[in-house]
Write an enzyme that holds these catalytic residues in place. Structure first.
Site, PDB file in Angstrom:
ATOM      1  N   TYR A 118      45.786 -15.397  66.735  1.00 33.16           N
ATOM      2  CA  TYR A 118      44.977 -14.459  65.949  1.00 33.16           C
ATOM      3  C   TYR A 118      43.604 -15.057  65.651  1.00 33.16           C
ATOM      4  O   TYR A 118      42.565 -14.431  65.897  1.00 33.16           O
ATOM      5  CB  TYR A 118      45.718 -14.119  64.647  1.00 33.16           C
ATOM      6  CG  TYR A 118      44.989 -13.114  63.771  1.00 33.16           C
ATOM      7  CD1 TYR A 118      45.032 -11.755  64.067  1.00 33.16           C
ATOM      8  CD2 TYR A 118      44.272 -13.526  62.647  1.00 33.16           C
ATOM      9  CE1 TYR A 118      44.373 -10.831  63.275  1.00 33.16           C
ATOM     10  CE2 TYR A 118      43.610 -12.614  61.849  1.00 33.16           C
ATOM     11  CZ  TYR A 118      43.661 -11.263  62.156  1.00 33.16           C
ATOM     12  OH  TYR A 118      42.999 -10.357  61.369  1.00 33.16           O
TER      13      TYR A 118
ATOM     14  N   SER B 129      37.625 -11.181  60.792  1.00 37.31           N
ATOM     15  CA  SER B 129      38.633 -11.675  59.855  1.00 37.31           C
ATOM     16  C   SER B 129      38.113 -12.926  59.154  1.00 37.31           C
ATOM     17  O   SER B 129      37.278 -13.659  59.707  1.00 37.31           O
ATOM     18  CB  SER B 129      39.910 -12.021  60.623  1.00 37.31           C
ATOM     19  OG  SER B 129      40.768 -12.772  59.791  1.00 37.31           O
TER      20      SER B 129
HETATM   21  P1  NAD Z   1      46.972  -1.580  60.411  1.00 38.35           P
HETATM   22  O1  NAD Z   1      48.184  -2.089  61.108  1.00 38.35           O
HETATM   23  O2  NAD Z   1      47.163  -0.757  59.207  1.00 38.35           O
HETATM   24  O3  NAD Z   1      46.057  -0.823  61.448  1.00 38.35           O
HETATM   25  C1  NAD Z   1      45.876  -1.209  62.775  1.00 38.35           C
HETATM   26  C2  NAD Z   1      45.903   0.020  63.660  1.00 38.35           C
HETATM   27  O4  NAD Z   1      45.660  -0.410  65.006  1.00 38.35           O
HETATM   28  C3  NAD Z   1      47.265   0.708  63.659  1.00 38.35           C
HETATM   29  O5  NAD Z   1      47.112   2.086  63.426  1.00 38.35           O
HETATM   30  C4  NAD Z   1      47.804   0.441  65.035  1.00 38.35           C
HETATM   31  O6  NAD Z   1      48.634   1.472  65.534  1.00 38.35           O
HETATM   32  C5  NAD Z   1      46.548   0.276  65.849  1.00 38.35           C
HETATM   33  N1  NAD Z   1      46.807  -0.443  67.087  1.00 38.35           N
HETATM   34  C6  NAD Z   1      47.505  -1.577  67.252  1.00 38.35           C
HETATM   35  N2  NAD Z   1      47.577  -1.882  68.532  1.00 38.35           N
HETATM   36  C7  NAD Z   1      46.911  -0.936  69.218  1.00 38.35           C
HETATM   37  C8  NAD Z   1      46.643  -0.686  70.592  1.00 38.35           C
HETATM   38  N3  NAD Z   1      47.101  -1.505  71.557  1.00 38.35           N
HETATM   39  N4  NAD Z   1      45.914   0.388  70.925  1.00 38.35           N
HETATM   40  C9  NAD Z   1      45.477   1.220  69.965  1.00 38.35           C
HETATM   41  N5  NAD Z   1      45.702   1.055  68.664  1.00 38.35           N
HETATM   42  C10 NAD Z   1      46.427  -0.021  68.299  1.00 38.35           C
HETATM   43  O7  NAD Z   1      46.146  -2.882  60.050  1.00 38.35           O
HETATM   44  P2  NAD Z   1      44.724  -3.105  59.373  1.00 38.35           P
HETATM   45  O8  NAD Z   1      44.859  -4.169  58.411  1.00 38.35           O
HETATM   46  O9  NAD Z   1      44.097  -1.859  58.965  1.00 38.35           O
HETATM   47  O10 NAD Z   1      43.969  -3.761  60.604  1.00 38.35           O
HETATM   48  C11 NAD Z   1      42.736  -3.338  61.082  1.00 38.35           C
HETATM   49  C12 NAD Z   1      41.883  -4.515  61.488  1.00 38.35           C
HETATM   50  O11 NAD Z   1      41.562  -5.266  60.348  1.00 38.35           O
HETATM   51  C13 NAD Z   1      42.537  -5.491  62.465  1.00 38.35           C
HETATM   52  O12 NAD Z   1      41.611  -5.830  63.474  1.00 38.35           O
HETATM   53  C14 NAD Z   1      42.872  -6.680  61.601  1.00 38.35           C
HETATM   54  O13 NAD Z   1      42.886  -7.879  62.347  1.00 38.35           O
HETATM   55  C15 NAD Z   1      41.731  -6.637  60.622  1.00 38.35           C
HETATM   56  N6  NAD Z   1      41.990  -7.401  59.403  1.00 38.35           N
HETATM   57  C16 NAD Z   1      42.936  -6.969  58.513  1.00 38.35           C
HETATM   58  C17 NAD Z   1      43.176  -7.724  57.378  1.00 38.35           C
HETATM   59  C18 NAD Z   1      44.197  -7.310  56.373  1.00 38.35           C
HETATM   60  O14 NAD Z   1      44.472  -8.067  55.482  1.00 38.35           O
HETATM   61  N7  NAD Z   1      44.795  -6.153  56.472  1.00 38.35           N
HETATM   62  C19 NAD Z   1      42.442  -8.880  57.144  1.00 38.35           C
HETATM   63  C20 NAD Z   1      41.475  -9.261  58.062  1.00 38.35           C
HETATM   64  C21 NAD Z   1      41.268  -8.507  59.188  1.00 38.35           C
END
Ligand code: NAD
Length: 657
Positions: free
Chosen positions: A554, A541
């Site tokens: 986080y 991140s």
């Molecule tokens: P998202 O919520 O769309 O996807 C996350 C997925 O992880 C979901 O399908 C959820 O069901 C799954 N998940 C959550 N807890 C879980 C568990 N205990 N076991 C199994 N699966 C689980 O969000 P995203 O933005 O696609 O996030 C993906 C990654 O990207 C994360 O690590 C997040 O920190 C990182 N990230 C996202 C952003 C952003 O702006 N979206 C920015 C920086 C980093």
């Protein structure tokens, strides 16, 4: 065997070619008749050409089409007149035959006509159906198969001894048929190969096929040789993933490319591989030469891949006629492995190919056991099989399609794959040819894609046992692990440190940090066995580099994860595993961002949603697809010499810069 003909359904298929489509699909729907592109059907139709002449056209199944799903466009229209002239030639090379067939097509964009086109043309019936029915190949793959089929069919079928498919077979069949057919003849049987039926209508030809195959099934039942019920054998289920991944590495090294290996240890398969006589019955040859190109001539019994390779070299040397055109050896790796512990392993260049091999061998087991019960399975082997395996027309099929996608034969696992960035990673990896395992706590993951190269597993990444079970399932599905995308993560609502509960802190740490340690530890032995080296991509991140107030848990979890990645890079270099991170920011088309949160955040900064979305140096919007494409490329050759890197994907963030 029951006829599936449904008059009301059939009536919806108007015209002779449409009827051909309908009954071909009925044949294709029964895997005990034809499997994956096997079998052939045709219809002869009179048509007016552009200059008003009436021509008879043979519509024959085109290459690349499957009977189960064929459409009118899947039939190649070839001029009958020319085909009948060709059939009279004393000889015709395969290459010339293929060329001639193409020149006589009335629709240039049609698929290439089957190599059995001339054979279909010479049979004097409107509809011709050809299958490799399990029951028929069971009986014909026995020592006295000819006497048996004579006993079953009498003069209803003309029996043809084995001849390699192609022009010679077409000529031979035409001669035999003309000499032996009577008005009682409704079919033709090719020893060790398959069966034809014919008729004036699509229904007549189809139903004759069903009745001919049923006669053989009855015969087998009468001889106690048609036992298709599931034998009761307990499945001993201890973890085999490390054994399987090592075996896959050996197979891939022998093949010269990473291979997909699928494991099948159902009761029926375990009963077969547990037979005392397995070493003998499994080494007689394939059920029909049609299978050789997919399954190789023989399966490997046990795990001595090197021994198999040496035997393959010897086989090639024995039959390779140096005087003939330069025949180069195909890869010497097995395509089927029979092992008392692993059951049956099916091997392919990709997941689809491995699935086809598995289907074929499941049917082969029935055929071998049936023939064994009849007194002994005796299939084609030796030179006949070599000629098919090294038949230029078959090899051309293998070569078709140009350069395969980048990750062909490789296996990737993505955590948090049901939504956002993880879901986009699945797409990016599938598109590059990988077989992909998607894990998510959301059970919707199981239904994300219905295709042989995807396996969705419901798994809470904070549950160690569930992770072990998911890895076991993943390796059984595809054979090993080459790429790991650690993506699952949560972003809790903002909360300052002075009111951050221990429970909340631990929850974030459990998912964003601890789970990733477990994955790294459990996947390391598998990644070490990746034929082309293991690759890990961690979704970090922007907060690692520029933490935000209210995001203590986080930011701390992602920073600790970043440090874990750097240590892993140091420890795993010797194992040829590289690990890199991606640091996205503000990826709005994901589950982390609802419309509501987005609007609230935008107004907090006194920006419109649009301005907020592109609030970065480059003024661009970052999508989950952008992140996924980078993740996939990080597993590819562009990053072959990079480990421990962290690449931001944030449109340029002034705090990070
Ligand atoms: P998202 O919520 O769309 O996807 C996350 C997925 O992880 C979901 O399908 C959820 O069901 C799954 N998940 C959550 N807890 C879980 C568990 N205990 N076991 C199994 N699966 C689980 O969000 P995203 O933005 O696609 O996030 C993906 C990654 O990207 C994360 O690590 C997040 O920190 C990182 N990230 C996202 C952003 C952003 O702006 N979206 C920015 C920086 C980093």
């Amino acid at each position: 065997m029951k006829s599936l003909w449904n008059e009301a359904e059939a009536a919806r298929y108007k015209g002779e070619l449409a009827q051909r489509v309908y009954s071909s699909r009925l044949l294709g729907a029964d895997t005990s008749l034809v499997l994956h592109g096997g079998g052939n059907t045709s219809v002869k139709i009179k048509e007016k050409n552009l200059v008003g002449e009436e021509e008879e056209i043979l519509y024959v199944k085109g290459s690349g089409w499957d009977l189960a799903t064929i459409e009118e466009a899947g039939f190649s229209p070839v001029r009958m007149g020319h085909l009948l002239l060709l059939a009279k030639l004393p000889s015709l090379s395969d290459r010339e035959m293929v060329k001639e067939l193409k020149t006589q097509m009335t629709r240039p964009s049609a698929p290439s006509p089957s190599v059995e086109t001339i054979l279909h043309a010479t049979l004097p019936y409107k509809y011709v159906d050809h299958t490799h029915a399990d029951a028929v190949v069971t009986v014909t793959n026995t020592a006295n198969g000819i006497e048996r089929v004579q006993e079953i069919y009498g003069d209803q079928v003309v029996i043809i001894p084995y001849v390699m498919p192609g022009f010679d077979l077409a000529r031979f069949c035409a001669e035999k048929f003309a000499a032996q057919a009577t008005e009682r003849t409704i079919g033709m049987l090719l020893m060790n190969h398959g069966i034809f039926s014919f008729g004036a209508t699509a229904r007549e030809s189809y139903e004759r096929m069903i009745s001919l195959v049923s006669l053989t099934e009855e015969y087998l039942k009468g001889h106690g040789a048609w036992n298709k019920s599931q034998p009761k054998v307990a499945v001993e289920d201890k973890p085999v993933r490390h054994t399987l991944a090592s075996l896959r590495l050996e197979v891939s090294e022998a093949a010269g490319f990473p291979a997909i290996v699928t494991m099948h240890n159902d009761r029926r398969t375990l009963a077969f591989v547990g037979r005392q006589d397995l070493g003998e019955i499994s080494q007689q040859g394939p059920a029909t030469p049609d299978h050789v190109i997919r399954t190789k001539r023989l399966p490997l019994v046990g795990r001595d891949v090197q021994g198999y390779v040496e035997a393959y070299f010897a086989y090639f040397a024995e039959y390779n006629p140096t005087a003939k055109e330069n025949k180069t050896m195909l890869d010497p790796a097995p395509r089927v492995i029979l092992d008392s512990e692993l059951g049956m392993c099916a091997i392919g260049r990709n997941a689809k190919a491995a699935a086809i091999v598995a289907d074929i061998y499941h049917h082969t087991m029935d055929v071998i056991e049936g023939a064994t019960a009849l007194g002994g399975y005796q299939a084609l082997l030796g030179k006949d099989i070599f000629d098919i395996e090294y038949w230029e027309l078959e090899q051309a099929k293998l070569r078709k399609g140009g350069t395969p996608p980048m990750f062909t034969g490789e296996v990737a696992l993505v955590t948090g794959a049901a939504s956002g960035i993880g879901k986009a990673c699945v797409d990016a990896l599938l598109q590059r040819g990988a077989a992909v395992v998607g894990l998510d706590i959301n059970p919707a993951i199981a239904e994300l894609h219905k295709r042989p190269d995807f396996c969705g597993i419901t798994c809470d990444v904070t549950d160690e046992q569930a992770i072990a079970a998911a890895l076991e399932q993943a390796v059984r599905a595809f054979g090993g692990l080459d790429m790991l995308i650690l993506n699952a993560g949560i972003f809790p609502l903002g909360c300052p440190i002075d009111s951050l509960s221990t429970q909340e802190w631990r929850k974030v740490m459990a998912i964003n940090l601890d789970a990733n340690l477990i994955f790294m530890r459990e996947c390391h032995p598998l990644l070490k066995l990746a034929p082309q080296g293991g690759r890990v991509v961690v979704i970090g991140s922007k907060n690692v580099l520029a933490p935000g107030p209210g995001a203590a848990a986080y930011s701390a979890s992602k920073a600790a994860l970043n440090q874990l990645v750097r240590v892993a890079a140091l420890e795993w270099g010797n194992d040829n595993i590289r690990i890199n991170s991606i640091h996205p920011n503000a990826v709005f088309d994901t589950g982390l961002w609802t419309e509501e949160v987005l609007t609230a955040r935008a107004s907090h900064y006194k920006l419109t949603v649009e301005e907020y979305k592109t609030n970065n140096v480059l003024k661009v919007e970052i999508t989950s697809r952008d992140v996924a494409e980078l993740a996939a490329e990080m597993c590819g050759p562009l990053f072959a010499k990079t480990t421990a890197a962290g690449v931001p994907i944030d449109g340029g963030n002034d705090r990070v810069i």
